[in-house]
Design a protein around this motif. Structure first.
Motif, PDB file in Angstrom:
ATOM      1  N   LYS A  90       9.719 -71.843   3.549  1.00  0.00           N
ATOM      2  CA  LYS A  90      10.123 -71.977   4.857  1.00  0.00           C
ATOM      3  C   LYS A  90      11.509 -71.817   5.608  1.00  0.00           C
ATOM      4  O   LYS A  90      11.361 -71.026   6.356  1.00  0.00           O
ATOM      5  N   ALA A  91      12.757 -71.968   4.305  1.00  0.00           N
ATOM      6  CA  ALA A  91      13.585 -71.673   4.177  1.00  0.00           C
ATOM      7  C   ALA A  91      13.717 -70.672   4.326  1.00  0.00           C
ATOM      8  O   ALA A  91      15.405 -69.621   5.297  1.00  0.00           O
ATOM      9  N   ILE A  92      13.108 -69.170   3.986  1.00  0.00           N
ATOM     10  CA  ILE A  92      13.634 -67.998   3.963  1.00  0.00           C
ATOM     11  C   ILE A  92      13.410 -66.806   4.772  1.00  0.00           C
ATOM     12  O   ILE A  92      13.631 -66.164   5.269  1.00  0.00           O
ATOM     13  N   ILE A  93      11.873 -67.265   5.057  1.00  0.00           N
ATOM     14  CA  ILE A  93      10.926 -66.555   5.924  1.00  0.00           C
ATOM     15  C   ILE A  93      11.728 -66.072   7.343  1.00  0.00           C
ATOM     16  O   ILE A  93      11.083 -65.061   7.767  1.00  0.00           O
ATOM     17  N   ALA A  94      11.998 -67.415   8.043  1.00  0.00           N
ATOM     18  CA  ALA A  94      12.313 -66.926   9.402  1.00  0.00           C
ATOM     19  C   ALA A  94      13.183 -65.034   9.734  1.00  0.00           C
ATOM     20  O   ALA A  94      14.112 -65.050   9.253  1.00  0.00           O
ATOM     21  N   ASN A  95      12.623 -64.308  10.616  1.00  0.00           N
ATOM     22  CA  ASN A  95      13.452 -63.365  10.601  1.00  0.00           C
ATOM     23  C   ASN A  95      14.258 -62.360   9.600  1.00  0.00           C
ATOM     24  O   ASN A  95      14.455 -61.670   9.693  1.00  0.00           O
TER      25      ASN A  95
END
Length: 449
Positions: A263-268
């Motif tokens: 969840k912490a690394i997935i954005a964009n």
């Protein structure tokens, strides 16, 4: 039997993997025993009763028999001075790895081999080259690189949108919990690829709980807490860095869902998980060294390679010029040079350290006032350069005289530059400047009040 192939070998503490270049272009992992089984236990067994050597799963199985000796931790045997036993064990292992590759690919010849190891040192490179020489591979057919270089080769062979910004590789297994940050420094040719490494073995979460490397017996609760700690660490880190892609590698990432971390690394960002990145990177690297280079425009600056360009001021055809003693991206233990020149006035030699990554240039001098006093342009000198270790280099200047006019003397001057010490001094100065600025700001506030 088909033609010979080019091989990449990931020689790690727990498992070894093999990949070959299909059509000399595309890396393909080699499975052993069954489909999708790419991991070969890095173990060797000798059974004295059968007078038989075995490796991998067979070694593990036969190691339980009587009169058997099971050898583990094989990469560690390549550090320092190898014993005859270590040479024999490593030779057996690599010989059988080569045979496995030949059998899988249905070829009778391995043209070239590139081996990647986690921690590359001059001793490791020399010792593994000796092992392969015993097998029948001369130095021209063998190359030893680090896992970091394999990571770089893998990433740069992906679409450019992967490495347009920084690329992270997080490795989590029984022997390592680490983060590698790769950045392509744009704007100049050749392009510099910088890789920084950070040990994550002792990252802390908000309640200061500490975690060590992966243990197969870790409880789900322990992995869950580590997931939270890693997510917290990455959230803070990613606020300071623009990252295009993140690779999660190692056995530890297969033991849980890592919900908080994902969840912490997935954005964009592109996020990948797999266990054969390093070995495919090794095959790509083998292509660079032994077949068709694709990455000529890049210089890699990472652990084991130099991160500075060192030059000496000279005059050529009455114009100010420089000569390069060591370039960025060289293997430090192979980075040496020897030049001769004639001094206008033998008083001082001037040099520059070019930090392309941080866009800084620092000058330093070597005093030659103890050299013999002679007329201008009648003192010939020899300048030798070498690295003593990854962060320390030495420059030695020797008087060579001037032919029949002036005999050479024993006059020699040396200077050692400690890059880590210079970094500490610079950090201390920066801290002092920041403290002075804070004091000035406080004084201004008091005046306003």
């Amino acid at each position: 039997m088909g033609k010979g192939i080019i091989l990449g070998i990931d020689f790690s503490l727990d498992f070894t993997q093999i990949a070959y270049l299909k059509n000399d272009i595309t890396p393909t992992s080699i499975s052993v025993g069954s489909a999708d089984n790419y991991q070969i236990p890095t173990k060797v067994c000798y059974n004295s009763e059968l007078d038989e050597w075995s490796i991998g799963e067979e070694a593990v199985s036969k190691g339980r028999l009587g009169k058997s000796v099971l050898y583990t931790g094989l990469p560690k045997r390549a550090y320092g001075n190898m014993t005859e036993e270590s040479v024999q064990v490593l030779t057996v292992f690599m010989s059988q790895i080569i045979d496995l590759a030949k059998e899988y690919c249905k070829v009778d010849t391995i043209r070239s081999v590139l081996v990647t190891v986690d921690d590359l040192t001059p001793e490791v490179a020399a010792n593994l080259e000796k092992v392969f020489a015993d097998i029948g591979y001369d130095e021209s057919r063998v190359k030893i690189v680090s896992h970091t270089e394999s990571f770089v080769c893998f990433a740069l062979n992906q679409n450019s949108d992967i490495w347009n910004n920084k690329v992270y590789m997080i490795n989590y297994d029984k022997n390592s919990f680490s983060l590698r940050r790769m950045q392509v420094m744009k704007g100049k040719k050749p392009t510099v690829v910088n890789v920084e490494e950070e040990d994550l073995s002792f990252i802390e979460n908000s309640i200061k709980e500490k975690y060590l490397v992966f243990d197969a017996d870790m409880t789900n609760d322990a992995i869950g807490k580590l997931d939270e700690a890693l997510a917290e660490f990455l959230e803070q880190d990613l606020q300071k860095n623009v990252v295009s892609a993140i690779y999660l590698v190692g056995q530890g990432f297969y033991e849980a869902e890592w919900t908080h971390t994902i969840k912490a690394i997935i954005a964009n960002r592109r996020v990948f998980m797999g266990n054969n990145l390093i070995v495919k990177g090794a095959a790509y690297a083998a292509r660079e060294f032994f077949h068709l280079p694709h990455l000529d425009e890049f210089l890699v600056a990472c652990k084991g390679r130099t991160k500075l360009k060192i030059t000496m001021d000279v005059r050529k055809k009455e114009r100010d010029n420089t000569v390069t003693l060591s370039n960025i991206g060289d293997y430090w233990y192979k980075s040496s040079s020897l030049i001769e020149c004639i001094m206008d006035e033998p008083t001082v030699a001037q040099f520059e350290m070019h930090d392309i990554i941080n866009k800084k240039v620092e000058r330093f001098e070597i005093d030659l006032s103890d050299f013999p006093k002679r007329p201008s342009k009648t003192t010939r000198i020899q300048v030798s350069f070498r690295y003593l270790d990854e962060n320390k280099f030495e420059i030695t200047i020797k008087d060579l005289g001037f032919g029949e006019f002036f005999e050479a003397t024993d006059t020699t001057v040396s200077r050692v530059i400690d890059l880590e010490e210079l970094a500490r001094i610079e950090a201390s100065k920066k801290q002092q400047e920041e403290e002075a600025q804070e004091e000035t700001s406080e004084d201004n506030i008091e005046q306003l009040i």
